[in-house]
Scaffold this active site. Structure first.
Site, PDB file in Angstrom:
ATOM      1  N   CYS A 178       0.846  -1.193   0.000  1.00 26.55           N
ATOM      2  CA  CYS A 178       0.000   0.000   0.000  1.00 26.55           C
ATOM      3  C   CYS A 178       0.882   1.243   0.000  1.00 26.55           C
ATOM      4  O   CYS A 178       1.849   1.315   0.746  1.00 26.55           O
ATOM      5  CB  CYS A 178      -0.884  -0.008   1.238  1.00 26.55           C
ATOM      6  SG  CYS A 178      -1.823   1.489   1.440  1.00 26.55           S
ATOM      7  N   VAL A 179       0.551   2.208  -0.858  1.00 21.80           N
ATOM      8  CA  VAL A 179       1.383   3.422  -0.919  1.00 21.80           C
ATOM      9  C   VAL A 179       0.781   4.554  -0.113  1.00 21.80           C
ATOM     10  O   VAL A 179      -0.393   4.545   0.189  1.00 21.80           O
ATOM     11  CB  VAL A 179       1.605   3.876  -2.372  1.00 21.80           C
ATOM     12  CG1 VAL A 179       2.689   3.039  -3.002  1.00 21.80           C
ATOM     13  CG2 VAL A 179       0.326   3.790  -3.170  1.00 21.80           C
TER      14      VAL A 179
END
Lengths: 134, 110, 104
Positions: free
Chosen positions: B109-110
């Site tokens: 996840c960014v």
């Protein structure tokens, strides 16, 4: 980005070493890049998929449920080498039944696991563009 | 830094994710959302509850792409897109909803 | 009593288990732990060797660490003649034997 054929080869048993877990994490992160992914389970790697893993007593996280999520990540070509399974006294019934849902066919459930001989798997491996070994 | 809910204190990591998943209760999600000025409607709770169920079954928080697809299947195609999810959770559906659900930050996840 | 031998490697990955068998004399116990537990499962060459050893020399015992077997989902695959011990049983085995050889 051009789609490439990726194969992750898994040859280690879970828990005794960290390879199995590391491979799984790389597969999940790599799934964000929409590539054509295959997983191969060879040798002791087939032990990663046994049913009924219960790890409370050894104080390690049981990561076997994660394999069942691979279908959601469009990782649905899971090759199991037949010779490796037989040599270990196991059959497909001893392994998790991994499936994926085909969105284009009203979420029909399809098998992810392909039981193949060593020579068949060698052919599939030869077709790959990138092979990552664990 | 711990978060205070109903007189009890719960450990979180440096990004505000709950340290111990098993301590979660809905009031913790409410408190985390309130601290970020985020109202939680039934639509928000659909997503939060989905994330908790997913984690329970697979032991991972799903990537946003997986979440989007699953929401589309469970709640209808009109909701299975990132626009809908980002309207609910402007800081990112994975990051923000997972936090309120008491889960770790999603893998990749960014 | 003789030695307690522990084996923590899969019999398919290394020859540790085979080497250990050659050193297991009268009064000794072979305890399979971690990835060594795979040698205790039915339908494998390793478990056949255990059966042969038991038949040819009934003064060598075999044990497997239960928690490691459970972790790997193979409790129902345990071959005959191998005793399951927990961590306390492990400690007892150490106490009962003259010394421990941890094969790596």
């Amino acid at each position: 980005m051009a789609i490439k054929k990726f194969m992750y080869t898994n040859r280690k048993a879970p828990y005794g070493t960290v390879y199995a877990l590391e491979s799984l994490e790389v597969v999940l992160i790599g799934a964000a890049f929409d590539q054509d992914v295959s997983l191969a389970f060879i040798g002791d790697g087939v032990y990663q998929l046994t049913k009924g893993q219960t790890t409370e007593a050894i104080g390690q996280k049981n990561f076997s449920p994660v394999y069942a999520a691979l279908g959601d990540y469009d990782v649905n070509k899971i090759y199991i080498e037949k010779e490796s399974l037989e040599e270990r006294g196991l059959s497909l019934d001893d392994l998790q039944h991994l499936v994926w849902e085909d969105e284009d066919e009203d979420w029909a459930e399809k098998d992810s696991i392909r039981l193949v001989s060593r020579s068949e798997l060698a052919d599939v491996m030869t077709e790959q563009e990138i092979i990552l070994s664990f | 830094m711990p978060i205070e809910v109903n007189g009890k204190s719960f450990e979180t990591d440096e990004e505000g994710y709950l340290a111990n998943l098993s301590e979660w209760e809905p009031a913790i999600g409410e408190a985390m959302a309130a601290a970020e000025d985020q109202d939680l409607t039934d639509e928000h709770w659909d997503i939060i509850n989905f994330l908790r169920d997913y984690y329970e079954e697979y032991q991972i928080a799903p990537a946003v792409r997986v979440l989007t697809k699953a929401v589309g299947k469970r709640l209808g195609k009109d909701k299975g897109n990132s626009k809908y999810l980002y309207e609910l959770f402007p800081y990112g559906p994975g990051k923000q909803a997972c936090k309120y659900a008491g889960l770790p930050k999603p893998t990749g996840c960014v | 009593m003789g030695l307690l031998h522990t084996v923590n490697k899969s019999p398919f990955e290394s020859n540790t288990f085979d080497t250990c068998l050659g050193y297991a004399l009268d009064g000794s116990t072979v305890l399979l732990i971690e990835d060594g537990v795979y040698a205790a499962t039915i339908g494998t060459r390793a478990s056949e060797k255990i059966q042969q050893k038991i038949q040819s020399n009934n003064d060598v015992s075999f044990a497997v660490l239960g928690p490691d077997l459970q972790a790997r989902g193979l409790e129902n695959k345990l071959a005959d003649g191998i005793k399951v011990v927990d961590y306390e049983g492990f400690v007892n085995l150490v106490a009962e034997h003259d010394s421990v050889q941890s094969w790596l």
